[in-house]
Each structure stands twice: as C-alpha cells, then as structure tokens.
Design an enzyme around this catalytic site. Structure first.
Site, mmCIF file in Angstrom:
data_model
loop_
_atom_site.group_PDB
_atom_site.id
_atom_site.type_symbol
_atom_site.label_atom_id
_atom_site.label_comp_id
_atom_site.label_asym_id
_atom_site.label_seq_id
_atom_site.Cartn_x
_atom_site.Cartn_y
_atom_site.Cartn_z
ATOM 1 N N GLY A 172 0.809 -1.215 0.000
ATOM 2 C CA GLY A 172 0.000 0.000 0.000
ATOM 3 C C GLY A 172 0.837 1.258 0.000
ATOM 4 O O GLY A 172 2.068 1.225 -0.112
ATOM 5 N N GLY A 182 1.132 5.220 2.003
ATOM 6 C CA GLY A 182 0.740 6.066 3.112
ATOM 7 C C GLY A 182 0.852 7.517 2.716
ATOM 8 O O GLY A 182 1.223 7.848 1.577
ATOM 9 N N VAL A 225 4.289 1.414 1.528
ATOM 10 C CA VAL A 225 4.218 0.443 2.618
ATOM 11 C C VAL A 225 4.438 -0.957 2.056
ATOM 12 O O VAL A 225 3.829 -1.339 1.060
ATOM 13 C CB VAL A 225 2.865 0.513 3.347
ATOM 14 N N ASP A 254 -6.722 13.029 9.577
ATOM 15 C CA ASP A 254 -6.804 12.326 8.290
ATOM 16 C C ASP A 254 -7.556 11.007 8.440
ATOM 17 O O ASP A 254 -7.119 9.975 7.942
ATOM 18 C CB ASP A 254 -5.396 12.084 7.738
#
Length: 231
Positions: free
Chosen positions: A15, A17, A22, A135
């Site tokens: 993923g 960030g 990541v 966030d």
C-alpha cells in the site's frame, strides 16, 4: 528483498501512506511487520528531502507516543544507507484497511459499530495526549488478524496545538464545516471526519461516487439534508 543492518527484510508492496510506500516485511524481533519506506527521489533538493524525511520521522514519533491496542504500533525506525531513505517498522495488520470493504459495498451495521467503537478508543487516547489525527478515512483504519480495528497513517498528526486547536489539514471530503471557514482543526473536526467515514462504510463506494462531493456542499452548510439513508 532488501536487507538492512537491523535484520529487517522488506518484501512485496502492500500500500501507500501519506508519506512513502508500505511493504510487508520480516523483523527478527517481531516477525511479520509493515514497513513504510520514504525514499529520496531525483527531484528532491536538499531542502525538500529534509521536509519529507522530517514528516516521516514525525509520523513515527507520534505513533510511538500513542501506544494503544487500537492504534498501529511502531516498533523502530532506521535510516537507509547514505541517508537517502527512512524506514519505519510497525505492526502488521493482516486484515488490511476498511477501504477494501468500503469498495466492495455497504458493511453491516454490526461491523461498522464494532469498528467505530474501537477506533474511538484509539482516537480518545490521541486526544487525551494532546494530538489530533486530521486524516481519518476508511483507508486509514486497519484490521489486525483478529479483526480489531486500529487507527493508522499518522502523516498529518499534530501535537502543535494552541488551546486544543491545530492548523488546517485533512482529506478534503472529510473536512468539517468550520475548517472550510478558516477555523482550526480540533478534536471535534476529528469526530466529524470519523462520522463521514462511518457513513461511507454503511453505504459503500457506489453511493459515494453517485452522490455530490461533500467538499462542494459542506462549506455552505446543510450537508446533512442531502444525505441518502439506507433502510
């Protein structure tokens, strides 16, 4: 795989960030871990690289101060050879993010209530320690192997507060009404963002793409009157 002196090995990408990419990794002390890597790119001059690196280290420091079962735990931080990368080794959440479930369709009320309760516990710890997340969204809520929800991605977390308020930041569709009018972020704007997140999880991505973008309506007020409620 890339080997670091710490013994940490980095594998496949899982993923992105707010700062960096990541990856899945293996750490001698913690076994399976998630590894966030911030690399210096060709277009980074010295000043920009220091800003990016500082943001990544800031995230690690905030996570390390927010130890709680519903907050992703940071294990350690290392700097790559030559100072051109920063590596944050953290808890691996095998269940992935709620973004995947949101994209698949509406989640059940029971599942959303469970995730909400767990995230609120983690968020409450942040707020009690003088930090704002700023966030909160489906992609930043992770599930561990037992399905426990954890608050993640602390790239926009701040503890630079004045009487409980911080500077503006956040995912545009989840920014609260007062922030659109030059008001500061606060614990209340974090709660607003979580509420937006839960509404999205209950309706799924199809609704979100069909409905008017919140950022175009929240500023003027009356957003709640436009919401479509499922049975």
């Amino acid at each position: 795989m890339t080997d670091y002196i710490s013994g940490l090995t980095i594998g496949v990408k899982i993923g992105n960030g707010h700062f960096g990419e990541v990856f899945h990794g293996v750490d001698p002390a913690h076994g399976n871990v998630a590894v966030k890597v911030l690399r210096r790119e060709a277009h980074h001059d010295d000043a920009r690289w220091q800003l990016y690196k500082g943001g990544s280290l800031n995230e690690a420091q905030h996570l390390s101060k927010a130890t709680h079962r519903n907050v992703v735990q940071v294990h350690h931080v290392v700097e790559g050879d030559g100072g051109d990368s920063v590596v944050i080794c953290m808890e691996y959440c095998a269940g992935g993010s709620l973004e995947k479930k949101y994209e698949a369709g509406p989640m059940t009320l029971r599942a959303v209530k469970k995730a909400a309760t767990e995230v609120l516990q983690g968020l409450g710890v942040l707020h009690s320690r003088g930090m704002l997340h700023r966030d909160i969204k489906p992609a930043n809520i992770l599930l561990n192997g037992q399905g426990v929800a954890k608050l993640a991605d602390f790239g926009l977390v701040t503890d630079d507060l004045l009487l409980g308020y911080g500077s503006q930041a956040g995912y545009w569709d989840h920014i609260a009404h007062e922030c659109w009018h030059n008001g500061p972020t606060s614990a209340k704007s974090d709660i607003w963002a979580l509420g937006m997140t839960l509404y999205r999880l209950l309706h799924g991505k199809v609704w979100y793409e069909e409905a008017p973008r919140p950022q175009t309506m929240i500023e003027d007020g009356g957003f709640v009157d436009t919401l479509k409620w499922l049975p």
